[in-house]
Design a protein around this motif. Structure first.
Motif, PDB file in Angstrom:
ATOM      1  N   UNK A   1      26.810  88.293  -4.302  1.00 27.95           N
ATOM      2  CA  UNK A   1      26.479  87.545  -5.523  1.00 27.95           C
ATOM      3  C   UNK A   1      27.711  86.882  -6.124  1.00 27.95           C
ATOM      4  N   UNK A   2      28.851  87.602  -6.085  1.00 29.01           N
ATOM      5  CA  UNK A   2      30.084  87.003  -6.594  1.00 29.01           C
ATOM      6  C   UNK A   2      30.436  85.741  -5.804  1.00 29.01           C
ATOM      7  N   UNK A   3      30.281  85.811  -4.474  1.00 28.41           N
ATOM      8  CA  UNK A   3      30.577  84.636  -3.642  1.00 28.41           C
ATOM      9  C   UNK A   3      29.644  83.472  -3.976  1.00 28.41           C
ATOM     10  N   UNK A   4      28.380  83.790  -4.186  1.00 28.16           N
ATOM     11  CA  UNK A   4      27.417  82.726  -4.498  1.00 28.16           C
ATOM     12  C   UNK A   4      27.810  82.038  -5.808  1.00 28.16           C
ATOM     13  N   UNK A   5      28.136  82.845  -6.820  1.00 24.76           N
ATOM     14  CA  UNK A   5      28.554  82.276  -8.102  1.00 24.76           C
ATOM     15  C   UNK A   5      29.799  81.418  -7.938  1.00 24.76           C
ATOM     16  N   UNK A   6      30.777  81.958  -7.225  1.00 26.06           N
ATOM     17  CA  UNK A   6      32.038  81.260  -6.979  1.00 26.06           C
ATOM     18  C   UNK A   6      31.786  79.915  -6.300  1.00 26.06           C
ATOM     19  N   UNK A   7      31.009  79.953  -5.240  1.00 26.49           N
ATOM     20  CA  UNK A   7      30.841  78.745  -4.420  1.00 26.49           C
ATOM     21  C   UNK A   7      29.959  77.721  -5.136  1.00 26.49           C
ATOM     22  N   UNK A   8      28.920  78.196  -5.804  1.00 24.28           N
ATOM     23  CA  UNK A   8      28.045  77.220  -6.479  1.00 24.28           C
ATOM     24  C   UNK A   8      28.648  76.727  -7.788  1.00 24.28           C
ATOM     25  N   UNK A   9      29.188  77.641  -8.592  1.00 28.19           N
ATOM     26  CA  UNK A   9      29.603  77.237  -9.934  1.00 28.19           C
ATOM     27  C   UNK A   9      31.016  76.666  -9.994  1.00 28.19           C
ATOM     28  N   UNK A  10      31.923  77.167  -9.144  1.00 28.12           N
ATOM     29  CA  UNK A  10      33.293  76.642  -9.173  1.00 28.12           C
ATOM     30  C   UNK A  10      33.457  75.522  -8.144  1.00 28.12           C
ATOM     31  N   UNK A  11      32.989  75.774  -6.913  1.00 32.11           N
ATOM     32  CA  UNK A  11      33.183  74.780  -5.851  1.00 32.11           C
ATOM     33  C   UNK A  11      32.057  73.750  -5.821  1.00 32.11           C
ATOM     34  N   UNK A  12      31.005  73.979  -6.605  1.00 30.26           N
ATOM     35  CA  UNK A  12      29.868  73.041  -6.699  1.00 30.26           C
ATOM     36  C   UNK A  12      29.209  72.783  -5.347  1.00 30.26           C
ATOM     37  N   UNK A  13      29.202  73.811  -4.499  1.00 31.73           N
ATOM     38  CA  UNK A  13      28.568  73.687  -3.182  1.00 31.73           C
ATOM     39  C   UNK A  13      27.280  74.509  -3.172  1.00 31.73           C
ATOM     40  N   UNK A  14      26.124  73.865  -2.911  1.00 36.56           N
ATOM     41  CA  UNK A  14      24.859  74.615  -2.851  1.00 36.56           C
ATOM     42  C   UNK A  14      24.858  75.522  -1.629  1.00 36.56           C
ATOM     43  N   UNK A  15      24.250  76.689  -1.755  1.00 38.63           N
ATOM     44  CA  UNK A  15      24.304  77.657  -0.665  1.00 38.63           C
ATOM     45  C   UNK A  15      22.916  78.128  -0.263  1.00 38.63           C
TER      46      UNK A  15
END
Lengths: 471, 471
Positions: free
Chosen positions: B177-191
């Protein structure tokens, strides 16, 4: 609760035990390598964060260069290969095959970084180029000692290229000064700064400046170095640029680094019979809070005030030891061993009286502090401890800095009792070698000139030199 | 000013050039290794700083384990050695001698960390043990590609031990979940999140969860993984503890990591014809200020307002491009190529009118902004860009997520045009292997169940699976 070896009688054994007991390191299954445990790594993170910020403020940029260096690169600078060859770890096989050219694990990165500088530097407009990397390096170590001499260690290595010799010299001095500030003001370790002799220089450098500490056992510890590499590596790696006058020139290079060895310096300089003592400026935990209660009623009284204490301690790195399996005594032992500078004790009676007890790790003094003075008293106490640690270390270093005229007289004293001797030296390698008889080396040339003749041959001495056994 | 290859026609070549042109990397003299240049490393530092804080907040402690692993350790867990053997780099010589036992450069650190866990874990009171390290690892790479597949890469690797299977599962999910938040919210990459098939699992894991991205060329990129190792490594390394009931038990283990590959994901997801586009939340430079003046008089007018602008931009990472050798046009090109999200232009006429021009890297839109609205408008614009990048990427991913029933139908489409197909699968390895004909693999099992039969054999499918070519 075990007792550490007597620090005043068996310093070496004390060090050997305190690093494990305080859970800074553990032995790794590979000879010469250590696991740095969370508390040890937290110390390095504090050092990293401070130096990283200083490195950036002084105009350097971080980058990352490969771990592997082609063996032929290391050999390009003649003195460099001579210095590092005995310490190299070599990868000969990878991906299931023997490699055409073996790869060396970086013992330092001058060669690979300079090979890149040759691509990036074309014109004087590309200068100065000021790069730093935080990295692990490997130097095969025959006599490993945690933090002080390890096969793999962690460091930052700065590498810069400049248009003129003067600029390069200024860079070497700039970072040397940063190290002095860092070590004296954050780590509270007094230093001696000077130039290394030709024999003690970094392999391939024209000048090496060192920041030396004198440890409590009277041995010197080289803490950081800053090198004027001058143009030798630039020639070896064909780094050339078009100068302002249109002519092709070689840049002047520098490198400088500080390592996890500083953790060893910190432990040795400040530790005492109870364990570590960490200067507040660098402590991963600056204040440990130990609430004291015998039963649930008392806990309720204490718990009511925790938010207030938390707010009052907002500016420090605080650990809350809420473990209810351990006695207060066991907790005191635990945090004293780990060198947390300020302990805040706090029981039901204190809660009712709206006060806490602050305990000074350096002196052991206890202070009753009313709630409304808590922030300012912690501020004052951490400053006191920081200054007190430096003052205590400085006194000890002064007592260990001695003066000697003739090696035959002071050599046996160095060998038996340690101590750092200020003496005269003709600067010949032959006289420097004579120190080996007493296991001593030159640590650095000094700016003073109190001795007119060489410790060995009696010929004139151009400046004083510091002589000691070293780590 | 050179033009990048057409991103819509030759995405691969566009990537290959933009990473060098934007000075993110350079080729190193060792095959498969890259130099990460300051701008590329600054991106990694941003990612590091965010994830490091999250890792600590979620109760993990950083530590450092050796680079070297005895070859025998890697072999202790049968699936682990089978998975990693072909990728290992091996040190056979060190300190001038052949080693008794060759040392492997860590491809991942389960084995060495678990050997330490066996020393540290004695009782249920020692659990959970939650450790992380930031490190370089080496996997010999036959088809290297900067950031995406490199022989040496940088990452964080979390390693934890738990009393119960349920706790271990919760840990795996927590970090996923931390990775999902990081990647979607900081890197703006949908997962897309799901479990890996047995064949795609980490070597030695019981379950591997993956965070997959769909890149603009229709290929999937595994961005991070979180593994339930369960007890196999605990048995292999004899990690035992005394449980609450007094009986000896093996802990449940997890590991999870994210790597410099995320830089590649970021470049591919957001880049455009002009170069990189960096989401503001992660951008090393969020706002670049380009003062514009033709002569010294104009410069004086502009210079008068610099302090005001500086104060107004206090909450962002700002770069001031004061180079007076370069034209404004050259500067615009330079910073657009590097993907700085907001450009602030500012000339003498603007200074007199007490306004600046803000340029949006994502849309190219220019906004005249009065001085007194500067802070709030930059705040709004950075939020807009962050959300705009995510929305654009999400639209593209949705268009690339297709549905397929039979491999014979959608297989050729994957091979020729890319795209990620949601399909049914009986979960047999034989049917999974059939994907190889079209260079596709299963990326992850999905929680949906829209397809009732297998893409290959037609037998029942218990859940949907995502199938695509991958990086």
């Amino acid at each position: 609760m075990k007792t550490l070896p007597d620090i005043s009688k068996d310093f070496s054994q004390w060090y050997q035990e305190v690093i494990y007991d305080a859970e800074l390191v553990d032995q790794a299954p590979v000879r010469g390598c250590f696991v740095i445990r969370p508390y040890g790594w937290a110390l390095w993170e504090q050092m990293h964060d401070y130096m990283d910020q200083r490195i950036k403020v002084t105009g350097h940029q971080n980058a990352s260069f490969p771990l592997f260096i082609p063996q032929s690169f290391i050999a390009k600078e003649a003195q460099h290969i001579a210095g590092f060859a005995p310490e190299l770890a070599v990868v000969t096989h990878a991906g299931g095959k023997q490699l055409d050219e073996p790869l060396v694990i970086r013992p330092t990165s001058e060669t690979i970084i300079h090979s890149m500088f040759a691509r990036w530097i074309k014109s004087w407009r590309d200068l100065p180029l000021k790069i730093n990397q935080w990295a692990n390096v490997v130097r095969w170590e025959m006599r490993p000692r945690a933090f002080l001499r390890t096969t793999e260690f962690h460091w930052q290595e700065g590498h810069t290229a400049h248009e003129t010799l003067q600029e390069a010299q200024e860079e070497v001095q700039l970072m040397l000064n940063e190290y002095v500030l860092f070590i004296q003001e954050r780590l509270a370790i007094p230093v001696i700064v000077g130039e290394k002799s030709a024999h003690e220089r970094f392999a391939g450098a024209q000048r090496t400046y060192t920041v030396e500490g004198i440890m409590p056992d009277g041995r010197a510890l080289q803490m950081t170095t800053s090198h004027l590499l001058s143009q030798s590596f630039a020639h070896a790696f064909d780094i050339k640029f078009q100068g302002r006058d249109g002519a092709v020139a070689y840049p002047y290079l520098t490198s400088w680094g500080c390592t996890t060895r500083l953790i060893g310096a910190l432990i040795m300089t400040h530790g005492d019979q109870k364990g570590l003592v960490i200067p507040p400026a660098i402590a991963p935990i600056q204040v440990v809070v130990v609430p004291i209660y015998k039963n649930n009623d008392e806990y309720q009284v204490v718990a009511n005030e925790l938010d207030f204490i938390k707010e009052s301690l907002g500016e420090w790195r605080v650990h809350w030891d809420m473990d209810n399996q351990k006695t207060p005594g066991a907790k005191f032992y635990h945090w004293e061993l780990r060198g947390v500078p300020v302990r805040l004790e706090f029981g039901a009676r204190d809660a009712k009286a709206k006060q806490v007890v602050l305990v000074d790790r350096l002196t052991g003094a206890k202070h009753q502090v009313p709630f409304d003075q808590l922030t300012e008293r912690v501020r004052a106490l951490t400053q006191e401890i920081q200054q007190g640690l430096f003052a205590r270390a400085q006194q000890r270093v002064q007592a260990l800095m001695l003066s000697g005229d003739k090696l035959v007289d002071f050599g046996p004293k160095i060998e038996e009792q340690g101590g750092a001797y200020v003496t005269g030296w003709c600067q010949s390698p032959e006289c420097e070698q004579a120190l080996g008889k007493y296991k001593a080396t030159t640590r650095c040339l000094l700016e003073t000139h109190t001795k007119s003749t060489c410790f060995h041959c009696g010929k004139p001495s151009p400046c004083d030199v510091l002589v000691a056994k070293s780590y």
